[in-house]
Design a protein around this motif. Structure first.
Motif, PDB file in Angstrom:
ATOM      1  N   GLY A 173       0.806  -1.213   0.000  1.00  0.00           N
ATOM      2  CA  GLY A 173       0.000   0.000   0.000  1.00  0.00           C
ATOM      3  C   GLY A 173       0.835   1.256   0.000  1.00  0.00           C
ATOM      4  N   ILE A 174       1.887   1.257   0.800  1.00  0.00           N
ATOM      5  CA  ILE A 174       2.754   2.426   0.858  1.00  0.00           C
ATOM      6  C   ILE A 174       4.198   1.971   0.756  1.00  0.00           C
ATOM      7  N   ILE A 175       5.081   2.930   0.541  1.00  0.00           N
ATOM      8  CA  ILE A 175       6.510   2.659   0.631  1.00  0.00           C
ATOM      9  C   ILE A 175       6.988   3.373   1.886  1.00  0.00           C
ATOM     10  N   GLU A 190       5.155  11.702  -1.410  1.00  0.00           N
ATOM     11  CA  GLU A 190       5.484  10.733  -2.470  1.00  0.00           C
ATOM     12  C   GLU A 190       4.487   9.582  -2.472  1.00  0.00           C
ATOM     13  N   VAL A 245       1.086  10.204  -4.166  1.00  0.00           N
ATOM     14  CA  VAL A 245       0.956  10.175  -5.631  1.00  0.00           C
ATOM     15  C   VAL A 245       1.557   8.901  -6.219  1.00  0.00           C
ATOM     16  N   LEU A 246       1.691   7.883  -5.370  1.00  0.00           N
ATOM     17  CA  LEU A 246       2.396   6.669  -5.801  1.00  0.00           C
ATOM     18  C   LEU A 246       1.804   6.082  -7.082  1.00  0.00           C
ATOM     19  N   ASP A 247       0.500   6.193  -7.255  1.00  0.00           N
ATOM     20  CA  ASP A 247      -0.063   5.649  -8.493  1.00  0.00           C
ATOM     21  C   ASP A 247      -0.744   6.714  -9.364  1.00  0.00           C
ATOM     22  N   TYR A 275       1.274   9.761 -10.020  1.00  0.00           N
ATOM     23  CA  TYR A 275       2.359  10.698 -10.322  1.00  0.00           C
ATOM     24  C   TYR A 275       2.471  11.009 -11.811  1.00  0.00           C
ATOM     25  N   TYR A 276       2.028  10.066 -12.653  1.00  0.00           N
ATOM     26  CA  TYR A 276       2.204  10.239 -14.097  1.00  0.00           C
ATOM     27  C   TYR A 276       1.128  11.140 -14.694  1.00  0.00           C
TER      28      TYR A 276
END
Lengths: 379, 503
Positions: free
Chosen positions: B344-346, B353, B356-358, B360-361
């Protein structure tokens, strides 16, 4: 106008930069500094153990200092040695951030270097402003392709990059020997494996030869500095760098976020290879003037140490590269002045890495500057 | 053996983990210690186990003050801890694990495993802890492994047993069995400390309850006269609502349609077997079932993270059976993964960060290969405020947040964009009451706005409270379906179906 709402204030509070965590500072600054100190002290004991007299030991460390920063020539030598270490170290650091342990910088340097040489002597008629960039570009490109093989193998078949890059290093040594004997590459009239020379208008210009023709420092150091900024931008500002770091920190979370791990692995390896290839080009265009068997001289392996010492951060790599460059330049002086074997420098470099890898040991020897263990909360 | 903690204070630098805590632990009694994550329960128990030295206060055993210099001294004194994460060697047998460190030895230091087995058997018979001393740990279910941990502590003649979140890893059936064991131990005169943040369980098993909040005891009492509401209020510090208010059930058209879906495990065994169902907009489907019956594979297949072997998945009339995770994400399918720490997270990344992990693009956040961090940070701060993610700054590492706030971060990321379908796997596992309440509100809010929601949970109460329709998964099949639009599903029937008894 209206006063800022409570929500706006809360948002502003959150945007205030948090103080960098103390642990990070210890990890990035204090540990490396003490690791270097510890390595120098233990290096002295090593000399003692090999029956070097106390006075000579003092003399050799003075020579180390003198040979690295003691004169203009010393600084020139330090920078000359540092440039390829920084370039290749940046590539490895980028790989580490992406979770890839690339041992293949050595091979990528060789392949990038020979490509730059070939481009150089094949197009001797081109003007300097075209030829030099072209040589550098071909070095980077071939380094990228060579590293890309390992990346592709990892992404497509799962072959671990540590194994495949070591294999590719071995292949590159023999491939270089073979290439150097090809009539198209081998210097005319020579029977030993040695390439044609790089034309003058493909060389990285010397910076201080107007002061003294013996000062070898060349424009490669600016190339290295530029690379530091570019790698910083890639890692911390760009989209692809975000993907690199995410897959390095947590491949599962990256996959769950919809990132394509195969593509990222190949891209990260190729970028790392490009930097190593540049390091190779830097050597042949700035220092060696031609390619000979094994001209990489272990830079690709020292660069692993540089990347580790620099904590895989571009600015850390810059400092670590300068330090290792200084050790190399100073080590030569040490050999001349004190008659101590240059292998001692290898020992000191190795010790630095040992201490870096064992932060708890460093903390135990040098308690200053760290938080008290009792303050470290363990939940 | 009675243990008294008197005025225990423990701080780590500026952080005060326990402040003037006084507790009585009595023989033949179960003391329930309740508190949210981070309330200081673990620190307090680590003080009692000799892992930490208190800054102030004292520990008395049967009236005599004692100090423990380390865990060894506490064990010697008869205090044993059963950790939340088991400390067992998987390739050793039960008996070998139990005697590890205090092995019975014969002549010439000969390891007497036969004697070890017999000793384990004796403890097992005395307290009714059903377990085979010669079985390998790795072959045992989690519930039995926990029994081994308890035997380990008893083997070291503990009189006080501290059980740290013991039910977190157990299935409902295993919890029942576990409670029988606790009662047997209590009746045998042991003193037990049961640490948890689950209110129902503590009311069911404890003889006395103490509640810890922000390092202080905020309430104590008799479970017979206390309600979950009282306890939750003591624990969170404000009244907590357990009643979920939903708009009337008014489902729209089919949003996600699953036909004959078959998905395999990594080892090629069937995980999901030819299942059919659909999720309508404005509807919450709850997938109930004991963990490990194919729910994980189902959600991952729907999110595009696992290969679909056969069958089709249709979303808004598009066939997405083989679409990538990113493609599904862009079509408005949000996914709250089951294991927030791993997927789920880093943890080493900042809150911004992770936010917007999924995404960001997206053109909102990046252009020409460069991420617009100013905009990302701003959006992350906005999301954190809106979704109540408590963090000192958006630049703090997400790993430093509490579990509840990490999960709210994931929820914020997934819901703070245009979504139409939400897949939520174990959305509140291991969270404190306050966070659970908040996440439930958000899931219902998504449904009320017309999203389709699929919730997978092994907590039956959660499924019953939220779902409009309940599907029960057992061994990869959907073996029962219950309408629950007005909360009419019967808990017992659903529970029976979870155990594999099709109605």
């Amino acid at each position: 106008m209206s006063t800022p709402s409570k929500t706006d204030k809360a948002i502003q509070d959150l945007l205030r930069r948090a103080a960098p965590p103390r642990a990070e500072f210890e990890d990035l600054v204090i540990v490396p500094i003490f690791a270097v100190v510890a390595a120098l002290i233990l290096g002295a004991f090593t000399m003692l153990a090999t029956n070097v007299e106390l006075a000579t030991i003092g003399q050799s460390y003075i020579a180390l200092l003198k040979g690295s920063v003691g004169s203009l020539n010393a600084i020139s030598e330090t920078l000359t040695a540092a440039a390829p270490l920084i370039l290749a170290g940046l590539g490895l650091a980028l790989g580490f951030r992406a979770g890839l342990f690339n041992i293949g910088a050595e091979g990528q340097i060789l392949m990038g270097g020979i490509a730059a040489v070939i481009t150089g002597f094949s197009l001797p008629g081109l003007p300097f402003v075209l030829l030099l960039p072209l040589c550098l570009l071909s070095g980077a490109l071939v380094g990228a392709l060579y590293a890309g093989i390992a990346g592709w193998l990892r992404a497509a078949t799962g072959a671990h990059e540590v194994i495949s890059t070591i294999m590719l290093n071995l292949i590159s040594y023999r491939l270089l020997d073979y290439l150097l004997r090809q009539p198209f590459i081998q210097r005319e009239g020579r029977a030993d494996p040695i390439s044609k020379s790089v034309p003058d208008n493909a060389e990285l210009p010397r910076l201080l030869d107007w002061l003294d023709p013996n000062l070898r420092v060349h424009a490669g150091i600016f190339l290295a500095l530029a690379a530091v900024l570019v790698v910083y931008w890639i890692l911390y500002r760009s989209k692809i760098g975000f993907e690199f770091r995410a897959s390095g920190a947590s491949p599962d979370a990256a996959r769950f976020a919809g990132m394509r791990s195969g593509l990222i692995i190949v891209a990260a390896m190729a970028t790392a290879g490009a930097l190593a290839g540049l390091a190779g080009a830097n050597q042949v265009l700035g220092v060696l003037d031609r390619a000979t068997p094994g001209f990489s001289a272990g830079i690709g392996f020292d660069a692993i140490a540089v990347a580790l010492l620099g904590r895989s951060h571009p600015f850390g790599v810059l400092l670590a590269g300068l330090l290792f460059g200084a050790l190399e330049a100073g080590g030569r002086q040490m050999q001349v002045d004190a008659g101590v074997s240059i292998d001692l420098i290898g020992i000191i470099q190795a010790l630095i890495i040992v201490f870096i890898a064992a932060p708890l040991l460093v903390r135990a020897i040098f308690p200053w500057g760290f938080r008290k263990p009792a303050d470290v909360r363990k939940e | 053996m009675n243990v008294e903690l008197r005025g225990i204070t423990k701080s780590f630098g500026p952080v005060i983990a326990n402040s003037d805590v006084t507790l009585d632990i009595r023989a033949g009694e179960v003391l329930g210690l309740l508190g949210e994550n981070g309330a200081g329960k673990s620190t307090l128990m680590n003080v009692l186990c000799g892992l930490y030295q208190p800054n102030a206060g004292e520990i008395r055993i049967d009236g005599r003050p004692v100090t423990f210099n380390g865990p060894g001294a506490a064990i010697e004194a008869g205090i044993g801890m059963v950790h939340q994460h088991f400390m067992l060697v998987p390739v050793f047998t039960v008996a070998e694990n139990v005697v590890l460190g205090v092995e019975p030895v014969g002549k010439l230091d000969f390891l007497d495993l036969k004697k070890a087995s017999d000793q384990v058997r004796a403890i097992k018979d005395q307290y009714g802890l059903e377990v085979d001393p010669d079985a390998l740990i790795e072959t045992l279910p989690v519930g039995v492994q926990q029994r081994v941990e308890i035997i380990k502590v008893l083997f070291r003649s503990a009189q006080v047993l501290i059980l740290d979140e013991p039910t977190a890893v157990l299935t409902p059936q295993e919890v029942e069995e576990f409670f029988q064991i606790i009662k047997a131990l209590r009746d045998a005169g042991k003193a037990l400390v049961f640490i948890t943040h689950k209110l129902n369980e503590i009311l069911q098993i404890a003889d006395r309850i103490s509640v810890l909040r922000q390092g202080r005891i905020t309430g104590s009492g008799d479970p017979k006269t206390m309600t979950t509401k009282d306890l939750a209020e003591m624990m969170v510090g404000r009244p907590v609502s357990f009643d979920v208010t939903k708009q009337p059930f008014a489902p729209g058209k089919d949003l996600l349609k699953i036909e004959n879906l078959t998905v395999l495990h990594e080892n090629s065994e069937i995980a999901v077997n030819q299942i059919n169902f659909s999720v309508r907009s404005g509807e919450i489907i709850g997938i109930a079932g004991v963990q490990g019956n194919g729910q994980t594979a189902l959600v991952e297949a729907l999110a595009g993270l696992r290969h679909i072997t056969s069958g089709t998945v249709t979303y808004q009339d598009h066939d997405i059976t083989h679409s990538s995770a990113r493609a599904r994400h862009r079509m408005g399918i949000a996914h709250i993964p089951e294991d927030r720490q791993r997927t789920g997270i880093i943890p080493s990344f900042t809150v911004a960060e992770n936010m917007v992990l999924d995404t960001y693009y997206d053109t909102r956040f990046s252009s020409r290969g460069q991420i617009k961090w100013d905009i990302v940070n701003e959006a992350a701060a906005r999301g954190a405020v809106e979704f109540d993610v408590r963090t000192p700054s958006v630049f703090s590492a997400a790993g430093h947040l509490s579990g509840g706030n990490q999960q709210k971060l994931v929820v914020a990321r997934e819901l703070s964009r245009d979504t139409e379908m939400l897949l939520a796997a174990q959305p509140t596992r291991g969270l404190d009451v306050g966070s659970i309440e908040y996440i439930h509100e958000r899931l219902i809010h998504a449904r009320d706005e017309g999203d389709g929601v699929l919730i997978v949970s092994s907590e039956l109460d959660e499924i019953l409270a939220l779902s409009d329709r309940i599907l029960v998964m057992f061994k990869g099949n959907i073996i029962a379906e219950f309408e629950n639009g007005d909360g009419q599903a019967d808990k017992n029937e659903v529970g029976l179906a979870m155990a594999g008894a099709a109605p």
